[in-house]
Design a protein around this motif. Structure first.
Motif, mmCIF file in Angstrom:
data_model
loop_
_atom_site.group_PDB
_atom_site.id
_atom_site.type_symbol
_atom_site.label_atom_id
_atom_site.label_comp_id
_atom_site.label_asym_id
_atom_site.label_seq_id
_atom_site.Cartn_x
_atom_site.Cartn_y
_atom_site.Cartn_z
ATOM 1 N N VAL A 63 0.817 -1.211 0.000
ATOM 2 C CA VAL A 63 0.000 0.000 0.000
ATOM 3 C C VAL A 63 0.851 1.262 0.000
ATOM 4 C CG1 VAL A 63 -2.024 -1.059 1.081
ATOM 5 C CG2 VAL A 63 -0.279 0.011 2.516
ATOM 6 N N GLY A 95 3.313 0.321 -3.952
ATOM 7 C CA GLY A 95 2.512 -0.256 -5.027
ATOM 8 C C GLY A 95 3.152 -1.427 -5.738
ATOM 9 N N ALA A 149 2.855 5.261 2.424
ATOM 10 C CA ALA A 149 1.475 4.867 2.690
ATOM 11 C C ALA A 149 0.745 5.967 3.465
ATOM 12 C CB ALA A 149 1.433 3.555 3.465
ATOM 13 N N GLY A 203 -2.653 5.223 1.678
ATOM 14 C CA GLY A 203 -2.848 3.843 1.243
ATOM 15 C C GLY A 203 -3.613 2.995 2.238
ATOM 16 N N SER A 248 -7.361 1.325 1.859
ATOM 17 C CA SER A 248 -7.510 -0.121 2.011
ATOM 18 C C SER A 248 -8.552 -0.488 3.068
ATOM 19 C CB SER A 248 -6.166 -0.734 2.367
ATOM 20 O OG SER A 248 -6.266 -2.118 2.498
#
Length: 86
Positions: A11, A14, A58, A63, A67
């Protein structure tokens, strides 16, 4: 034929990497964020490289928020930073 290892996406950066090279972060049913070393803890999981740079990325690109579909306190990032280094 050798068994393929499942890949997961970090996250932070990538990158797709084998699952066992990444740290799994879990949102437990109680609502607590934990680092799951076994990869089998119950709850929604996200994967991140085991380094501070990816954790910073992140945090910057949100990220983990994307998520887990919820806002995350900066204190959680500090805690995860300490746990990922272990």
């Amino acid at each position: 034929m050798p068994k393929r290892l499942p890949e997961r996406k970090c996250v932070g950066c990538g990158a797709l990497k084998p699952k066992n090279e990444l740290a799994r972060i879990v949102l437990s049913p109680e609502g607590e964020f934990i680092v799951d070393p076994t990869g089998k803890a119950p709850g929604r999981g996200a994967y991140i490289c085991r380094n501070k740079d990816c954790l910073r990325r992140a945090e910057k690109n949100r990220g983990l928020e994307k998520s887990f579909r919820r806002s995350i306190s900066p204190l959680v990032y500090e805690k995860l930073g300490r746990l990922i280094d272990e």
